[in-house]
Design a protein around this motif. Structure first.
Motif, PDB file in Angstrom:
ATOM      1  N   ILE A 328      39.795  33.865  36.493  1.00  0.00           N
ATOM      2  CA  ILE A 328      40.178  35.275  36.471  1.00  0.00           C
ATOM      3  C   ILE A 328      39.272  35.994  35.488  1.00  0.00           C
ATOM      4  O   ILE A 328      39.269  35.695  34.291  1.00  0.00           O
ATOM      5  N   ASP A 329      38.474  36.941  36.002  1.00  0.00           N
ATOM      6  CA  ASP A 329      37.635  37.799  35.169  1.00  0.00           C
ATOM      7  C   ASP A 329      38.296  39.164  35.130  1.00  0.00           C
ATOM      8  O   ASP A 329      38.409  39.844  36.148  1.00  0.00           O
ATOM      9  N   GLY A 330      38.735  39.588  33.953  1.00  0.00           N
ATOM     10  CA  GLY A 330      39.539  40.799  33.859  1.00  0.00           C
ATOM     11  C   GLY A 330      38.760  42.089  33.742  1.00  0.00           C
ATOM     12  O   GLY A 330      39.359  43.167  33.748  1.00  0.00           O
ATOM     13  N   THR A 331      37.444  42.042  33.612  1.00  0.00           N
ATOM     14  CA  THR A 331      36.691  43.275  33.422  1.00  0.00           C
ATOM     15  C   THR A 331      36.677  44.106  34.700  1.00  0.00           C
ATOM     16  O   THR A 331      36.589  43.577  35.806  1.00  0.00           O
ATOM     17  N   GLY A 332      36.788  45.427  34.544  1.00  0.00           N
ATOM     18  CA  GLY A 332      36.748  46.326  35.686  1.00  0.00           C
ATOM     19  C   GLY A 332      35.319  46.572  36.143  1.00  0.00           C
ATOM     20  O   GLY A 332      34.351  46.164  35.499  1.00  0.00           O
ATOM     21  N   GLY A 359      39.422  23.909  34.488  1.00  0.00           N
ATOM     22  CA  GLY A 359      40.477  23.894  35.492  1.00  0.00           C
ATOM     23  C   GLY A 359      40.917  25.310  35.814  1.00  0.00           C
ATOM     24  O   GLY A 359      40.819  25.775  36.952  1.00  0.00           O
ATOM     25  N   ILE A 360      41.414  26.049  34.797  1.00  0.00           N
ATOM     26  CA  ILE A 360      41.791  27.457  34.915  1.00  0.00           C
ATOM     27  C   ILE A 360      41.054  28.207  33.818  1.00  0.00           C
ATOM     28  O   ILE A 360      41.129  27.845  32.642  1.00  0.00           O
ATOM     29  N   HIS A 361      40.350  29.282  34.174  1.00  0.00           N
ATOM     30  CA  HIS A 361      39.448  29.967  33.244  1.00  0.00           C
ATOM     31  C   HIS A 361      39.776  31.455  33.220  1.00  0.00           C
ATOM     32  O   HIS A 361      39.690  32.133  34.251  1.00  0.00           O
ATOM     33  N   LEU A 362      40.166  31.963  32.067  1.00  0.00           N
ATOM     34  CA  LEU A 362      40.397  33.391  31.868  1.00  0.00           C
ATOM     35  C   LEU A 362      39.225  33.950  31.070  1.00  0.00           C
ATOM     36  O   LEU A 362      38.959  33.502  29.951  1.00  0.00           O
ATOM     37  N   SER A 363      38.526  34.927  31.638  1.00  0.00           N
ATOM     38  CA  SER A 363      37.343  35.497  31.012  1.00  0.00           C
ATOM     39  C   SER A 363      37.519  37.009  30.890  1.00  0.00           C
ATOM     40  O   SER A 363      37.604  37.709  31.901  1.00  0.00           O
ATOM     41  N   ASP A 392      38.432  32.973  27.344  1.00  0.00           N
ATOM     42  CA  ASP A 392      37.039  33.248  27.030  1.00  0.00           C
ATOM     43  C   ASP A 392      36.835  34.738  26.782  1.00  0.00           C
ATOM     44  O   ASP A 392      37.730  35.557  26.968  1.00  0.00           O
ATOM     45  N   VAL A 393      35.630  35.075  26.372  1.00  0.00           N
ATOM     46  CA  VAL A 393      35.203  36.461  26.186  1.00  0.00           C
ATOM     47  C   VAL A 393      34.142  36.772  27.224  1.00  0.00           C
ATOM     48  O   VAL A 393      33.206  35.992  27.413  1.00  0.00           O
ATOM     49  N   ALA A 394      34.303  37.903  27.934  1.00  0.00           N
ATOM     50  CA  ALA A 394      33.314  38.335  28.920  1.00  0.00           C
ATOM     51  C   ALA A 394      32.538  39.507  28.324  1.00  0.00           C
ATOM     52  O   ALA A 394      33.067  40.614  28.216  1.00  0.00           O
TER      53      ALA A 394
END
Length: 659
Positions: A328-332, A359-363, A392-394
């Motif tokens: 999941i990449d949260g940046t718009g 496995g599961i990656h939040l960026s 993580d940090v995007a």
């Protein structure tokens, strides 16, 4: 078709699913806009499948296709048109299909393809597609995956939709079902972008296609996307569809939801595609993926990005994907209709196996909910480089406000490539919470590494032993990190405090049991060995508490161990003669008694009188943290009256652990 047979459902199975989820088709604001699911199997008589005639309709003398009226068409306006059997001639097959569609009444109906392979040419303009459904309230149906196929002819021109809805206009209630679409990538020169299925109006506008359905449709061998329901589509339904060997240019996916609202993707499979299995982009909103499977894809199994929000992955599977299982990449994405960041997506009760990376990656993700998932054998592309769950940090956007709860993380015995951590939060991410997770099997690092100043890791245990209810919580540290089952408090609270017990006093230490199971040993951290200890009078005991009375369950003589200076600086184990069964929620009192010239010294909390350790607990409380009893004791009594026979004054809050 080989193995595809096992990936599709029979009409009977789909009927069962329809019966279960049809009540879910009209929640909240969807209201009556969602058509009854049964109508997608037969638009004319809900719940009764259409039975086409034995052969294709015969063009009449006027050259127009014969139209038979469906028996349940109350106003006689619905039509069923049979397409002639495939010829294998691209121009002829496409013309026959398109003419059948145009022969439908304006009110819509069913176009029935025959068994075999229809070959269609690429259009003169990419955006035109090949087979275009131009009638609302209509369905294009074959006789099943692998039975009816629409195949792109060899060539070199791009195609946006071998099958598709009409572009640049609003379409409603169109269904594609029971067929295979073959992009024939091997026959295309120069890898032109070929998309298997396409719907949607125009990007970045408020107009939308609605109630578009794909039921048991297989798409394969497309250089571009397999399925590309596009900006903007509302209430897409995909049921039992399969996408494989698409995105062969390495830049497209098996199934992409691009600007979709309230989509339901149920029981679909996406495998061996050149990029992601499933990809939610362009601020897709309130979409649900239920019971889907993504495997052997070249990058991620599932990808949510570009501002996708309020979406749910439930009961899905991701396995053997080269990148992350779920990312999941949260940046718009600026410039689109909804440029705001993604938030409030949920991944629950999913299974993620053998991911090449995380496995599961939040960026750069905010407010995501990761709960109840099983994650196994992450970091298979490079051992020790990736984690089961990564926060993580995007760019400059950190992952914040995410909850990681009740996940079962671990390794399969015999798998040599270990993940870096169970749950890893990089520096810069913050305000995340990990609760009630557990790690079974080894990892290169511990279960939790949260680096944010405000992030919290709570137990049940967030560790390797048991699955404790999160009403029993450990903050920051927990027994599993140290190889123990329980303890009375984290050892970091001991600091530099060390104390020897006073000869002949019984010290009692409360431990709140958080998991049902056997205890085999009791540990005290010995800093200095004793000397001149009296044999048989240096004891560790275990008492069960009931109605203000402690009853002795087991005791171990530690005279030899407590006299051994080689054990200084170690958690010295008192091994019970037989495992002690305990129950979650119970309180066990562990006793320490030493007699001799100089008793050993043990680590304890900096409250040598025991009063601070019992702050707020009156004498009538039987479960005080640290209490003591009597003097000149040489053995442990069978019972101890806690209220009348003990005191906090003079007690020592030794650190004690059990395993």
């Amino acid at each position: 078709m080989g193995g595809i047979k096992d990936l599709v459902w029979s009409r009977r199975e789909l009927g069962k699913i329809a019966a279960v989820i049809s009540p879910l088709a009209t929640p909240g604001k969807r209201g009556a806009e969602r058509a009854p699911l049964a109508a997608l199997f037969n638009p004319y008589s809900p719940g009764t499948p259409v039975t086409p005639s034995a052969g294709p309709a015969d063009p009449g003398a006027t050259g127009q296709w014969a139209v038979s009226q469906a028996p349940a068409g109350a106003d006689g306006s619905y039509g069923v048109v049979q397409v002639p059997a495939p010829t294998g001639v691209p121009g002829t097959d496409l013309a026959n299909i398109q003419a059948a569609i145009e022969a439908l009444p304006e009110a819509g109906g069913l176009v029935q393809l025959q068994a075999g392979t229809y070959v269609v040419p690429a259009p003169s303009q990419e955006s035109l597609g090949c087979v275009t459904m131009t009638r609302n309230n209509s369905a294009l149906a074959g006789y099943g995956i692998g039975v009816t196929t629409i195949k792109l002819a060899p060539g070199s021109r791009p195609v946006t939709g071998i099958i598709r809805t009409h572009g640049e206009m609003v379409n409603r209630r169109i269904t594609f079902r029971d067929l295979t679409v073959d992009g024939n990538a091997a026959g295309q020169r120069g890898k032109p972008r070929v998309v298997g299925f396409f719907c949607g109006v125009t990007p970045h506008r408020a107009m939308t296609d609605s109630d578009i359905s794909c039921i048991q449709v297989e798409i394969m061998n497309c250089t571009g996307y397999g399925f590309d329901p596009h900006t903007r589509t509302t209430r897409l339904l995909m049921l039992g569809c399969v996408a494989h060997h698409n995105g062969l240019d390495g830049a497209h996916d098996g199934i992409t939801l691009d600007g979709n609202y309230e989509a339901e993707v149920i029981g679909c499979t996406s495998y061996a595609n050149g990029r992601h299995g499933f990809n939610l982009v362009t601020a897709s909103n309130s979409c649900r993926l239920i019971g889907c499977d993504a495997y052997d894809n070249s990058v991620h199994g599932y990808m949510l990005q570009e501002g996708s929000k309020d979406c749910v992955l439930s009961g899905c599977s991701a396995r053997d994907n080269a990148g992350d299982g779920i990312r999941i990449d949260g940046t718009g994405k600026p410039g689109q209709l909804d440029p705001t960041p993604g938030y409030n997506n949920a991944v629950k009760d999913c299974t993620v196996l053998r991911s090449g990376q995380h496995g599961i990656h939040l960026s750069g993700a905010t407010g995501q909910h990761i709960s109840g998932n099983t994650v196994r054998d992450s970091s298979q592309s490079a051992g020790g480089q990736y984690s089961h769950v990564m926060l993580d940090v995007a760019g400059a956007v950190p992952s914040t406000g995410n909850t990681i709860t009740g996940n079962d993380l671990g390794m399969t015995p015999g798998v040599s490539r270990l993940p870096q951590h169970g749950i890893y939060e990089v520096a810069g991410a913050d305000y995340n919470m990990a609760v009630a997770n557990q790690l079974s099997g080894p990892a290169a690092g511990p279960l939790l590494r949260l680096q944010g100043a405000h992030s919290l890791g709570y137990a049940a245990h967030n560790g390797t032993f048991g699955g404790h209810p999160h009403t029993f919580s450990y903050a920051f540290d927990n027994p599993a990190f140290h190889g123990f089952t329980e303890w009375n408090f984290p050892p970091l609270l001991c600091g530099s405090s060390v104390q020897p017990p006073v000869t002949g006093i019984i010290y009692l230490l409360s431990m709140y049991i958080q998991d049902t199971g056997p205890l085999s040993a009791v540990h005290l951290f010995m800093t200095h060995a004793g000397y001149g200890l009296t044999a048989g009078q240096n004891l560790v005991g275990c008492y069960q508490v009931e109605a203000g009375r402690a009853t002795l369950l087991a005791s171990v003589d530690q005279t030899a161990a407590w006299s051994d200076a080689r054990l200084n600086g170690h958690a010295v184990a008192a091994k019970l003669s037989s495992p002690l069964p305990v129950t979650a929620g119970a309180v066990i009192l562990f006793s320490v008694l030493s007699n001799g010239t100089q008793p050993p010294a043990f680590s304890c909390a900096p409250a040598p009188t025991g009063l601070a350790a019992n702050a707020g607990l009156g004498k009538e409380m039987p479960y005080r943290v640290s209490i003591c009893r009597g003097t000149e004791r040489t053995s442990l009594p069978a019972t101890i009256e806690l209220v009348t026979g003990t005191t906090a004054a003079g007690s020592l809050p030794f650190w004690i652990a059990a395993s």
